[in-house]
Scaffold this active site. Structure first.
Site, PDB file in Angstrom:
ATOM      1  N   LYS A  73       0.808  -1.226   0.000  1.00 25.63           N
ATOM      2  CA  LYS A  73       0.000   0.000   0.000  1.00 25.63           C
ATOM      3  C   LYS A  73       0.836   1.269   0.000  1.00 25.63           C
ATOM      4  CE  LYS A  73      -2.114  -1.851   3.529  1.00 25.63           C
ATOM      5  NZ  LYS A  73      -2.046  -3.301   3.236  1.00 25.63           N
ATOM      6  N   GLU A  93      -5.676  -3.781  -6.371  1.00 29.93           N
ATOM      7  CA  GLU A  93      -6.938  -4.159  -5.738  1.00 29.93           C
ATOM      8  C   GLU A  93      -6.738  -4.610  -4.299  1.00 29.93           C
ATOM      9  OE1 GLU A  93     -10.285  -4.011  -5.065  1.00 29.93           O
ATOM     10  OE2 GLU A  93     -10.527  -4.411  -7.209  1.00 29.93           O
ATOM     11  N   VAL A 124      -6.756  -2.584  -0.600  1.00 28.90           N
ATOM     12  CA  VAL A 124      -7.930  -2.371   0.248  1.00 28.90           C
ATOM     13  C   VAL A 124      -8.802  -3.625   0.186  1.00 28.90           C
ATOM     14  CG1 VAL A 124      -9.966  -0.968   0.701  1.00 28.90           C
ATOM     15  CG2 VAL A 124      -7.907   0.100  -0.250  1.00 28.90           C
ATOM     16  N   ALA A 135      -7.978  -6.908   0.599  1.00 28.93           N
ATOM     17  CA  ALA A 135      -7.369  -8.160   0.118  1.00 28.93           C
ATOM     18  C   ALA A 135      -8.001  -8.595  -1.198  1.00 28.93           C
ATOM     19  CB  ALA A 135      -7.463  -9.242   1.188  1.00 28.93           C
ATOM     20  N   LEU A 145     -11.239  -8.756  -1.948  1.00 29.66           N
ATOM     21  CA  LEU A 145     -12.549  -8.179  -2.249  1.00 29.66           C
ATOM     22  C   LEU A 145     -12.447  -7.194  -3.419  1.00 29.66           C
ATOM     23  CD1 LEU A 145     -13.906  -7.440   1.351  1.00 29.66           C
ATOM     24  CD2 LEU A 145     -14.564  -9.311  -0.171  1.00 29.66           C
ATOM     25  N   GLY A 152      -1.280 -14.974   9.724  1.00 30.60           N
ATOM     26  CA  GLY A 152      -1.105 -14.206   8.491  1.00 30.60           C
ATOM     27  C   GLY A 152      -2.115 -13.112   8.273  1.00 30.60           C
ATOM     28  N   GLU A 209       0.174  -7.418   8.974  1.00 29.86           N
ATOM     29  CA  GLU A 209       1.423  -7.186   8.268  1.00 29.86           C
ATOM     30  C   GLU A 209       2.543  -7.877   9.054  1.00 29.86           C
ATOM     31  OE1 GLU A 209       1.710  -5.723   5.436  1.00 29.86           O
ATOM     32  OE2 GLU A 209      -0.196  -4.684   5.218  1.00 29.86           O
ATOM     33  N   ASP A 234      -2.318   1.553   8.764  1.00 28.03           N
ATOM     34  CA  ASP A 234      -2.724   0.711   7.642  1.00 28.03           C
ATOM     35  C   ASP A 234      -4.134   1.070   7.179  1.00 28.03           C
ATOM     36  OD1 ASP A 234      -2.154  -1.633   5.887  1.00 28.03           O
ATOM     37  OD2 ASP A 234      -3.885  -2.460   6.930  1.00 28.03           O
ATOM     38  N   LYS A 252      -5.585   2.864   3.643  1.00 26.97           N
ATOM     39  CA  LYS A 252      -6.662   2.285   2.830  1.00 26.97           C
ATOM     40  C   LYS A 252      -7.753   3.300   2.530  1.00 26.97           C
ATOM     41  CE  LYS A 252      -5.961  -2.502   4.336  1.00 26.97           C
ATOM     42  NZ  LYS A 252      -6.522  -3.675   5.053  1.00 26.97           N
TER      43      LYS A 252
END
Length: 813
Positions: A577, A604, A607, A609, A611, A662, A665, A676, A680
């Site tokens: 990002k 994509e 923001v 993952a 989606l 996971g 970050e 983060d 976004k």
């Protein structure tokens, strides 16, 4: 009668010659055959090199001579029948004695005349034809005939002109009376009407065979070589190239002129006039169909082949003094003709302001000097500018008889090249439209050939070449998904995805043909030392079409090199990002460069993952909608943390679990500090058309200062344990009010903020489970009931799938 010609690779050694004899025997079982052979592989080059060494008084010429003689005597020993072996050996030895005498003369005189060089260079064909005729006698009714007794030429030693009247008469008289089923003849060599040895020049053996075929009106001419016909493109450059089943004489001449070395243009002319079909066949795959060259062609395939010429220079003569002045073109081309400079390509604007010609690079200095001298007066009067010269160029050519009957081929050609950032310097297209030529940089020739081949011969299959940086959780999952889906993508999407380069923080590995994804980890472990700039340089230098750089890291230094990739027409796909949330000027530069160089920049996964949040937003904006407000839970990791944090668990343990699985970050501080989420919402605001910087976003962090100021990961986790009571108070306060904690991002009226909120049961965010994300877009078209996107917003697998989806978007573009 049929005429068969075998090239140097077909007769390179004893094993290959046995193949040749078997092929000839099969054809001769049906009718008489004339067999024309080249010198054994590389023999002619070695003889010319020996002559040059001898002239320079370098005794190494004897070593070359010995190697050539040993090869020929070995073939005699291997293949000639015992009862004729001694006689054949004597014949071969006599020829080598003559050759050695000529080389000694060059050594003593320190000179090799064109006549002597023609004689020396022709010994290869004399030797091969004599030996092969003796081998053929083992199993066939065969004989030998010296071509110098049949083909009559001018006195030009290196590229003599054929006297067809005398030659045809000689051939007809010989073959009418000749009783043997098989006649073996040397190619390339001939003799002038005065009896002087001559040669037919480049492609001379093919030409010899065509001369014989035309003279006796053969049923067909077969050219046997080491490939299975004329290919749609050079198979050593375009791996997907394939043999052309059928092609017309004119198409074959165009392709051969533009670098297809299977056959040479002069070869076709004698048989073209007699309408004799030519077969290009493979000595090593004799049952393969090969290529048939004849009058007819396949009308359903307008483009038959794509080829190119290397080492081209472009000369441009221009000036206002050329407009409306007759004779300029005549003077230009007359000057080039006088200096024996061949023009490969011509183009002239209708304004008559300039004439552009393509010539071979080695001719450029002489051409430049000659043209400037010829137009010296006009140059001095500033009516014409001195000729400009551009070098290191190549010519790409589309070839096909039926191209004129299909609209849009030129557009397809130039569009495909343009999409891959292949700059076109000049264009030439005749009214017949059998050839569309484009001059490009030599460095782009391979990419251009592959691009055009994909466009015209692989329209249903698009190849993407991927360069992957970062093979941690996300990167490893992405490569696993790609390996799993490769066959499916080929079959269902007609898309061939190849990973060309992989790097991590220590090593990088490359394979131009594609890395085997079943063993990528071991290959990478043995790879060379990595660097961000070296990885980029290798990707740029490979200069592959449809190239995509994939960044699976959270590394700021990697994000800073995106612009370099985009400027080199390499698409960028990233889950990092940092670039899109960097200062506004950098974000806008990346978007602008992406458009300018037609290199997609997709993010994509920045923001949500996997989606489709950004893609949906782009579609809203493109359709004319206007975003007024955004409310969102954009951190799957924070949502996971607060969904799993309760009075029975410690905040420290939940965060640790989120990292291990996971969801965060590599440094969870980035998630928990709110930076983060701020990045976004900034990206969404920017993609909505608002000019915003990260500093303008209000960040109401719930972390104590001790955690925010931790110097390392260990200290951060220690601070979470120390401040556990603070986190428990947050939970208890929300629980008491019947609410849930959610980290919410909001954008409205040009302003954005992020922070922890306690949401009531009637709020859309209340029932958000696990690591799910949710975004509510309030727009002109969705003013009351927002457009809602909801789903898993964190995790290596879904992030990798989002990366995968962006790659597919590029492939479908």
């Amino acid at each position: 009668m049929k005429v068969l010609k075998f090239g140097g690779s077909s007769v390179a050694n004893s094993q290959n010659i046995q193949r040749v004899v078997q092929i000839v025997q099969k054809v001769a079982a049906e009718e008489k055959v004339a067999v024309v052979v080249s010198a054994f592989g590389k023999t002619t080059n070695n003889l010319i090199a020996a002559a040059s060494l001898a002239t320079a008084q370098n005794p190494d010429y004897l070593d070359l001579f010995d190697r050539v003689s040993q090869l020929h005597l070995q073939v005699v020993d291997d293949l000639v029948a015992p009862d004729r072996k001694a006689e054949t050996t004597r014949g071969v030895t006599q020829l080598f004695q003559q050759l050695k005498t000529l080389l000694e003369g060059c050594f003593l005189l320190r000179e090799v005349t064109p006549k002597t060089m023609a004689t020396i260079s022709g010994f290869g064909e004399l030797l091969s034809s004599y030996i092969i005729s003796e081998v053929a006698k083992n199993t066939m009714d065969a004989s030998y005939k010296d071509s110098r007794e049949l083909i009559v030429t001018s006195n030009g030693f290196e590229k003599a002109q054929v006297n067809f009247k005398e030659t045809n008469a000689n051939c007809v008289a010989f073959f009418d009376k000749h009783p043997n089923r098989v006649t073996v003849l040397p190619g390339f060599i001939a003799k002038s009407s005065q009896g002087t040895p001559t040669t037919l020049g480049r492609g001379g053996s093919d030409y010899s065979a065509a001369i014989y075929a035309a003279a006796v009106q053969a049923k067909e001419l077969q050219i046997w070589t080491d490939v299975s016909g004329m290919f749609t493109a050079n198979p050593s450059i375009v791996k997907q190239a394939f043999p052309i089943p059928q092609i017309s004489y004119q198409e074959a001449m165009e392709l051969s002129h533009f670098g297809a070395k299977v056959i040479y243009p002069p070869t076709i002319q004698p048989v073209l006039e007699r309408k004799i079909p030519i077969w290009i066949k493979n000595t090593f795959e004799p049952d393969h169909h090969g290529t048939l060259i004849s009058e007819t062609t396949n009308a359903l395939q307008p483009v038959k082949g794509i080829s190119y010429i290397e080492n081209i220079s472009l000369l441009t003569l221009e000036g206002s003094g050329m407009v409306g002045v007759s004779g300029i073109s005549k003077r230009l081309f007359e000057t080039l003709s006088i200096h024996d400079i061949n023009v490969v390509l011509i183009t002239q604007a209708s304004s008559e302001h300039s004439i552009c010609i393509g010539i071979y690079k080695e001719d450029a200095p002489a051409a430049e000097s000659a043209i400037n001298t010829a137009f010296e007066v006009e140059i001095e009067r500033h009516k014409i500018q001195p000729v400009s010269v551009e070098s290191d160029l190549a010519i790409l050519a589309l070839v096909g008889d039926q191209m004129k009957n299909h609209q849009g081929l030129s557009g397809q050609m130039f569009s495909a090249l343009g999409k891959n950032n292949v700059n076109i310097r000049a264009i030439a297209q005749g009214a017949s439209q059998k050839n569309i030529s484009a001059v490009i940089d030599s460095k782009d020739a391979k990419k251009g050939l592959n691009t055009l081949h994909e466009q015209f011969f692989e329209a249903r299959m698009k190849q993407l070449n991927l360069f992957v940086t970062g093979v941690g959780n996300v990167g490893k999952r992405f490569l696993a998904q790609l390996q799993q889906q490769q066959n499916y993508l080929r079959e269902e999407f007609k898309m061939n995805l190849r990973v060309i380069g992989i790097s991590n923080s220590k090593h990088m590995v490359f394979d131009r043909e594609g890395i085997d994804l079943s063993v990528w980890e071991s290959l990478l472990a043995q790879g060379e030392k990595t660097s961000i700039h070296d990885f980029f340089s290798r990707a740029k230098d490979l200069n592959l079409r449809n190239a995509v750089f994939i960044d699976n890291t959270a590394n700021e230094s990697v994000s800073q090199i995106y612009e370099s990739y985009l400027r080199n027409n390499i698409a960028v796909v990233t889950c990092n990002k940092i670039a899109c949330a960097s200062e506004l000027k950098n974000y806008e530069t990346l978007k602008r460069v992406s458009k300018k160089y037609n290199a997609p920049f997709l993010f994509e996964t920045n923001v949500g993952a996997g989606l489709p949040i950004i893609d949906t937003l782009k579609n809203l904006i493109a359709s004319g909608d206007k975003v007024r407000k955004i409310q969102a839970v954009l951190s799957g990791s924070l949502n996971f943390v607060f969904n799993n944090f309760n009075g029975e668990t410690s905040f420290h343990d939940v965060v640790k679990q989120a990292q291990e699985e996971g969801y965060t970050e590599p440094d969870p501080t980035i998630d928990l500090s709110g930076i983060d989420v701020a990045r976004k919402i900034l990206i969404l605001a920017r993609e909505s058309g608002y000019k915003l910087d990260l500093e303008a976003i209000e960040n109401d962090s719930f972390l104590p200062s001790e955690a925010l100021e931790a110097s390392n990961l260990e200290a951060f986790y220690q601070s979470l344990q120390t401040c556990e009571s603070d986190f428990q108070k947050l939970y208890e306060s929300a629980q008491t009010a019947g609410k849930k904690l959610k980290y919410v991002a909001e954008f409205a009226e040009g302003k954005a903020k992020v922070g922890l909120q306690a949401v009531a049961p009637d709020h859309p965010f209340y029932n958000l489970e696990g690591s799910d994300n949710i975004v509510l877009f309030y727009t002109d078209r969705y003013p009351v009931q927002p457009l809602q996107i909801k789903g898993a917003g964190a995790g290596a697998d879904v992030t990798a799938s989002g990366i995968f989806a962006d790659v597919i978007r590029i492939g479908n573009n």
